[in-house]
Each structure stands twice: as structure tokens, then as C-alpha cells.
Design a protein around this motif. Structure first.
Motif: not given
Length: 525
Positions: A368-386
């Protein structure tokens, strides 16, 4: 000539302080010499105990006196630099933490207390950082040697320097730690003291906490980011052992700190040199850190190539390249025919290695913690446009690990070998939190997350053992219990030595050999 605004007033308090400092130096410096320590012990036997102490008590007294001398000297010199010298007071003033212009030392102390009360994060960082550091110090002082620590001492630290550097190097060895242990043992003359052998790792853990504090202070959610840095109990354990994993994590935290500063001031050569220096130290601390440094240099080379293609930066790349090639060509696998990384499980390495310590080894919570982290990573890359550097480092690391296992059969990094990569995960989470504004709903969630992280760290504290080598501590306790049943006096020394030798022959281990040699040294003295 105009006096410096940071020059201290030389009043009565100043003269008293200088007198106490000189007195402290007079007491501490002689303790660094073995002959002086022997005189103190002899005088104590004659005038305090009125008897001759046992060999083990004499050895403990020698080590205690050496420790008091080293720590006392370091404390006095450190405090005198900040309190009595113009450069030290200038640096302290520029931090903005205390205003010491035209003040007496006593007034400066009052100002420090007053301003600390008005800066809660600084106070929180000081208290929480001291707490986790004390946990590592206590474990380092209380626990015996582990199998890997004892093996490193016999293979790398105790042999000659040429043999150590050219014949006994493994690719996942801890060269920097071994070199610093040599210096520490040379100064202290305490060859088989567990605490001094671990002291370099503890010093680097203090540097890790410092870089964590400096990084978190610049973030929107400094408390949660700082807690993320210091609440990894697995990292805390290895920072209290004579292993290079915690040391490498500290080096990477320092490299990322200067990397962030260099991005804001790309023309500053000093920042770039410090950044490359910490990268090289990280690789020397542990060879597996090459994975993490490779990801970082890929981002630097591809994204910031216009800033680094300069002749003045070339020597620093060459130094790092030399360090890397040395590890690759001079080192050898830990065992013939055995891969450097011994796990073939992607889950055990990439998923569980980092998040297991926070989930208390609960498989579902780890996932569950790993999935939350991956969600944070995807959110960060979207916000910064990769464009986030640490997001790309994580992606490059995953690809590098897959290529290493699929095409070269090297396996994935072990759990402890993932520790140098842990600062990258924290930076991904910290950068992602920057895009979550403090609101009425999010504040309680952040507070709850911070409390849970603190709680899981506290309940895992064990100053008697570590997760990876708990059986080695029981072996050490068995050996010490065996020694305790025999008298360690001169007339029975050989009997004890032979009995312990037979015991270790039936229970072989590098830990047993370590304590056998320690006992032999005590008996010979």
C-alpha cells in the motif's frame, strides 16, 4: 583599523570562559597519549581502589579515558570556534539563527534561547535530530560486532594498506569507512573497541541529519519532510554499524543538497565541486552507490549539459571516473561465481526494501505504501510536465535495475543496498508535497502521517540488536558469558585463552575470532 562587528567583548565572563577552555584542553589533550592513560590508571589503583584492577576493567578504563579525551577535545574546539573566533561568529550570524554583534557571550546565550523559542522548526529539528542520533549512538555503544563488521575488520581494516586497497576489495565493499576506521583506531589506540570502529558511520549520520534539516527547511511542509528523512529505522540501524550503507546515504543527501543549490546558481563552481565530491565519497562509501550516482549524472548530463560542458568541470568528472573505474576493475565479487546483488525478487528489492521499515514488515501495508508513493510520483511528473529531476532518477534507477538483472544476471540490489537510494525517494515525496497546499483538510492528514512515522520509529528501537544480524549478537553474548565464568587474572589467562579457543573452534565465526583477539590483547597486557 576598524574592528570587526563580530568581535566579542572581553569582559569578566569572557576571561572565565577562556580559562575553562584552556583547563579543558589541559585535561583532554594528555588523555590522547597511552602513557598518560596508564599513569592515571596506576594512580587510581593506588589511591582510589587500593587494589590492582582486573585486566578487563583496565582495558575498559583505557577505552573510557580515550573516549573522554577525544570527545572533550572536539567539543571544546568546536564550541570555542563558534563562540570566541571572529570567523565562527561571522558564520553563526549569517545563518540568521542568532544575533551576536557587539554582544557578550552571556548575552549571546540569552539571545539564542529567546530566538529558539520563536523558531519552532529549528527547535524541532534539534530535538528530533538529537533523538535519532542518540538512538544510533546507544546501539553502537551497547551492541557487539556483527559478522560483516568483523569480516571487514579482518579483511580490510587490520591488514596493510596496500593489501587492503589492491587485494581485499569487493565491489560492494566500504572503502571510505575502512579508511576512516584506520584513522580512528590509530588515534585512539583501541583496536578492538566496537564503538570506535563504528564512530565514522555515526559522524556521517550526523551529516545526514544536517543535510536533511537544511533541505526540509526550504520546503512548504518542513516538518513532514524532515520526519521522512530521519524516521527510516533501517537506515538508523546501519548508521550505528561499521558498514558503508548509512554513510553512502549521507553522502547522497549531501550531493542532492548541493545539486539543488547548483541548479539555482549554475555558474557557481564551488557548488558543483562540492556536489561531485559528495558523489565520489558516496561511491567510495559503498560501490553499489554507483547505481544512484549514475542516475544523478544521467540527469545532470542530459538535462543540464549546457551548464557542465566546460573545461573547468572536466577534472571533477575525471576524479569521479577514476574512483568508479577503480571499484569496477580492482574489486571482485563477494564470492566466486556469486552475483553482487543476491536477490532475484523485484518485490523484495524495489518495493519492499524501502517501505518495509515503515510497515513493520507487513506485506499488505508495504504494498500500500509503495502504491501511494507511485501515485505521488505520477502526480509530481504530471504537475511538472515530466521535468522533475528526482522523478527521472527513480525511473532511470528502475530501468537500470531491470537491465542489470535481465541482460547481465546481476540480480537486484539487496534491502540494505537500497539505502543510498533512499534520499531520492524522500526528494520525490518532498517535491510532490510542494504542489499540495496547506489546507484545512490536508493539515490534519500531514500531522497524522508525521505522528505515525514517529510512532513506527519509536516502537522499533532496539539498542541490543539489529534486524539483519540478530544472531550475531547472541553469539557475542555467549562468548562474553563464557569469558565471565572464568577468572581473567594473570595465572589463569592461558587457561581462559585455550578454553575460548576450543569453544570458537566448535562455534566458528568472524565475531568469535574478533572477541578471541580482543581477549588475547587484554590478557597479553
Amino acid at each position: 583599523m576598524r574592528n570587526s562587528p563580530y568581535e566579542i567583548k572581553r569582559g569578566l565572563f569572557w576571561h572565565c570562559f577562556v580559562f575553562l577552555s584552556v583547563l579543558g584542553l589541559f585535561l583532554c589533550v594528555p588523555l590522547l597519549f597511552p602513557g598518560i592513560r596508564e599513569i592515571i590508571i596506576d594512580l587510581s589503583e593506588s589511591f582510589v581502589f587500593h587494589r590492582e584492577l582486573e585486566a578487563r576493567h583496565v582495558a575498559a578504563a583505557r577505552e573510557a579515558l580515550a573516549a573522554f579525551g577525544i570527545f572533550g577535545l572536539c567539543f571544546i574546539l568546536f564550541f570555542d570556534f563558534w563562540a570566541l573566533t571572529v570567523p565562527g561568529r561571522t558564520i553563526l550570524e549569517k545563518t540568521g539563527f542568532i544575533d551576536i554583534r557587539e554582544k557578550d557571550i552571556l548575552d549571546a546565550g540569552k539571545s539564542l534561547v529567546k530566538k529558539t523559542a520563536g523558531k519552532p522548526f529549528e527547535l524541532f529539528g534539534l530535538l528530533s535530530g538529537s533523538f535519532v542520533l542518540m538512538a544510533a549512538l546507544s546501539r553502537a555503544a551497547n551492541t557487539g560486532m556483527t559478522r560483516d563488521e568483523a569480516t571487514m575488520c579482518f579483511d580490510v581494516v587490520f591488514p596493510g594498506i596496500v593489501e587492503s586497497l589492491m587485494r581485499s576489495q569487493y565491489l560492494n565493499n566500504h572503502m571510505l569507512d575502512a579508511f576512516l576506521i584506520r584513522i580512528t583506531l590509530l588515534i585512539t589506540q583501541a583496536k578492538f573497541n566496537e564503538f570506535f570502529i563504528r564512530l565514522p558511520s555515526l559522524i556521517f549520520y550526523g551529516a545526514y541529519i544536517f543535510f536533511a534539516y537544511k533541505t526540509a527547511k526550504q520546503k512548504t511542509h518542513p516538518y513532514l519532510v524532515f520526519i521522512l528523512f530521519i524516521s527510516n529505522y533501517y537506515l538508523n540501524e546501519f548508521s550505528g554499524l561499521a558498514r558503508g550503507y548509512g554513510m553512502a546515504a549521507a553522502c547522497m543527501a549531501g550531493a542532492f543538497y548541493f545539486f539543488n543549490r547548483w541548479k539555482d546558481d549554475a555558474n557557481n563552481k564551488k557548488l558543483f565541486r562540492r556536489f561531485m565530491l559528495w558523489c565520489a565519497l558516496g561511491v567510495l562509501a559503498n560501490g553499489i552507490t554507483l547505481y544512484t550516482v549514475f542516475c544523478l549524472l544521467m540527469v545532470v548530463t542530459v538535462k543540464y549539459r549546457k551548464n557542465i560542458i566546460k573545461l573547468s568541470n572536466l577534472p571533477w568528472f575525471l576524479i569521479f571516473l577514476f574512483v568508479s573505474l577503480y571499484l569496477v576493475f580492482v574489486s571482485r565479487p563477494t564470492m566466486p561465481g556469486k552475483p553482487i546483488a543476491t536477490t532475484r525478487s523485484f518485490y523484495s528489492s524495489i518495493v519492499a526494501a524501502v517501505f518495509d521499515t515503515f510497515s513493520l514488515s507487513n506485506r499488505f501495508l508495504t504494498l500500500a505504501l509503495f502504491i501511494i508513493f507511485i501515485g505521488m510520483l505520477i502526480y509530481l511528473m504530471i504537475k511538472t510536465r515530466g521535468k522533475n529531476d528526482y522523478g527521472w532518477m527513480y525511473i532511470i534507477f528502475i530501468c537500470l535495475s531491470l537491465i542489470s538483472n535481465i541482460f547481465f544476471g546481476r540480480g537486484y540490489p539487496l534491502s540494505r543496498e537500497m539505502l543510498p537510494f533512499y534520499p531520492v525517494i524522500v526528494f520525490v515525496a518532498a517535491d510532490g508535497l510542494e504542489y499540495i497546499k496547506p489546507r484545512t483538510i490536508t493539515r490534519p492528514l500531514f500531522v497524522l502521517a508525521g505522528l505515525l512515522l514517529c510512532f513506527q520509529f519509536i516502537i522499533q528501537i532496539d539498542t541490543k540488536g539489529t534486524r539483519d544480524w540478530r544472531e550475531d549478537y547472541s553469539r557475542k553474548n555467549e562468548i562474553l558469558q563464557f569469558i565471565g565464568t572464568n577468572r581473567l587474572e594473570a595465572e589463569s589467562g592461558e587457561i581462559v585463552r585455550e578454553s575460548l579457543k576450543r569453544y570458537i573452534e566448535t562455534n566458528p565465526s568472524s565475531v568469535g575470532m574478533f572477541y578471541m583477539q580482543k581477549l588475547t590483547l587484554i590478557l597479553d597486557e
